[in-house]
Design an enzyme around this catalytic site. Sequence first.
Site, PDB file in Angstrom:
ATOM      1  N   PRO A 109       0.776  -1.227   0.000  1.00 40.23           N
ATOM      2  CA  PRO A 109       0.000   0.000   0.000  1.00 40.23           C
ATOM      3  C   PRO A 109       0.816   1.291   0.000  1.00 40.23           C
ATOM      4  O   PRO A 109       0.254   2.377  -0.146  1.00 40.23           O
ATOM      5  CB  PRO A 109      -0.770  -0.102   1.320  1.00 40.23           C
ATOM      6  CG  PRO A 109       0.185  -0.823   2.233  1.00 40.23           C
ATOM      7  CD  PRO A 109       0.950  -1.777   1.354  1.00 40.23           C
ATOM      8  N   SER A 110       2.171   1.198   0.186  1.00 36.63           N
ATOM      9  CA  SER A 110       2.924   2.430   0.421  1.00 36.63           C
ATOM     10  C   SER A 110       3.227   3.169  -0.876  1.00 36.63           C
ATOM     11  O   SER A 110       3.148   2.607  -1.970  1.00 36.63           O
ATOM     12  CB  SER A 110       4.233   2.096   1.146  1.00 36.63           C
ATOM     13  OG  SER A 110       5.088   1.397   0.276  1.00 36.63           O
ATOM     14  N   CYS A 111       3.627   4.445  -0.745  1.00 35.92           N
ATOM     15  CA  CYS A 111       3.947   5.278  -1.900  1.00 35.92           C
ATOM     16  C   CYS A 111       5.407   5.090  -2.290  1.00 35.92           C
ATOM     17  O   CYS A 111       6.179   6.060  -2.362  1.00 35.92           O
ATOM     18  CB  CYS A 111       3.682   6.747  -1.591  1.00 35.92           C
ATOM     19  SG  CYS A 111       1.977   7.052  -1.190  1.00 35.92           S
ATOM     20  N   ASP A 112       5.833   3.855  -2.473  1.00 32.01           N
ATOM     21  CA  ASP A 112       7.208   3.556  -2.837  1.00 32.01           C
ATOM     22  C   ASP A 112       7.154   2.509  -3.931  1.00 32.01           C
ATOM     23  O   ASP A 112       6.520   1.460  -3.754  1.00 32.01           O
ATOM     24  CB  ASP A 112       7.969   3.025  -1.619  1.00 32.01           C
ATOM     25  CG  ASP A 112       9.447   2.869  -1.893  1.00 32.01           C
ATOM     26  OD1 ASP A 112       9.793   2.280  -2.953  1.00 32.01           O
ATOM     27  OD2 ASP A 112      10.266   3.312  -1.076  1.00 32.01           O
TER      28      ASP A 112
ATOM     29  N   ASN B 169       5.701   5.780   5.822  1.00 32.70           N
ATOM     30  CA  ASN B 169       4.503   6.262   5.125  1.00 32.70           C
ATOM     31  C   ASN B 169       3.302   6.419   6.060  1.00 32.70           C
ATOM     32  O   ASN B 169       2.184   6.541   5.607  1.00 32.70           O
ATOM     33  CB  ASN B 169       4.121   5.273   4.015  1.00 32.70           C
ATOM     34  CG  ASN B 169       4.197   5.904   2.635  1.00 32.70           C
ATOM     35  OD1 ASN B 169       3.457   5.516   1.752  1.00 32.70           O
ATOM     36  ND2 ASN B 169       5.055   6.859   2.442  1.00 32.70           N
TER      37      ASN B 169
END
Length: 391
Positions: free
Chosen positions: A337-340, A381
């Site tokens: 789910p992370s922005c990476d 995050n």
Amino acid sequence: MTVLNAGAVAPTPDFAVPSRLETFCRTAAFDRPTLVLDVDRMEAQYHALKTGLGRADIHYAVKANPHPALLRRLVQLGANFDAASTGEIAQCLEAGATPDRISFGNTIKRARDIAWAHERGITLFAADAEEELEKIAAHAPGAQVYVRVIVEQSMADWPLTRKFGCDAGTALHLLDAAKGLGLEPLGLSFHVGSQTRQSAMWAPTLDAVAALWTRAREAGHALTLLNIGGGFPAFYGEPIEAPTDYAAGVMAMVHERFGHVPRIMAEPGRGLVAEAGMIVAEVVLTSRKSERDLHRWVYLSVGRFSGLAETEGEAIRYQFLTDRDGDPTGPCIVAGPSCDSADVLYEKRPVQLPLTLRAGDRVLIRNTGAYTSTYSSVCFNGFPPLDVVAI
Ligand SMILES: *Cc1c(COP(=O)(O)O)cnc(C)c1O
């Protein structure tokens, strides 16, 4: 060339009969991604491994999962512990382990951590370098040590080569150096690499270590301790040998090559706890990047930074369970789910998941009791670390 014993394959787990763990994970309410541990399941695995290991002492590799419920049960079962840090030693002591049952197995230790362990009664330390022996001699004078040997050819799915151990010549030198420093060099250790699926894969490593063992004895070292490390596998979908057969297979190969060794240590981590854990997560989003996209993307509430670090390089392939299993499936890219953008779990080899899967659906991730909760970032995050519950 190693010939694998194709007959010695663990039976495929019976998916028709849900385990206590699976039933709990399917029915309990969770408000964030959670690892559920079945301590009784771990105990069953302990007995299965111990039966195969026979005379060898189990030193549980605490780094696989230091949950207090696991450690306390292992203390009751009479297990020993391989600790990598003062934090892990403290966790073992807190769970009731006495210092004589704890080895400080990390070859890379700060001097003040060696002193801390020594003060608390730890007497057995690992080393793979002269400077490390000097630190041990200065801060834990007279301690018992074993020398970790490098493993050149690992057939493991998650190899531990290169960073740890030294070559044969250096090992012989370190045994001498330890003596010169007033330490008690007991023997050798190695690690075949984590998730080594078949016991036959141990042969080249055992051959190399046995040759060194003989050389060391010829050089006048009365070695009494062989630490065979970890590597015992968990079931992730590819065939593995059943735990008792696997451990017995390894021990038969050890006896063949080493003859009678007074003390043998085994350090299972993954093989002891992975199958006792299941992660409960959910689907956050399903999508296609274009109308012609052959793959669906499935974004989960858990990812690379919240417990599934071993998906790095798609090395460990976890199995997913959903309430829609049985519906038609299609190839999916699974991501966290992370922005990476590194937070993609499986892309090179997409996963077959139900095409009906959608946001909000519960996803269970099988056999995730090892190397998950401890790899989970604290708040990358803003996502909370993986929660852990023992049943
Ligand atoms: C990590 C580790 C283990 C455990 O390895 P598994 O493959 O999980 O069994 C054992 N010994 C040492 C020294 C380790 O670093």
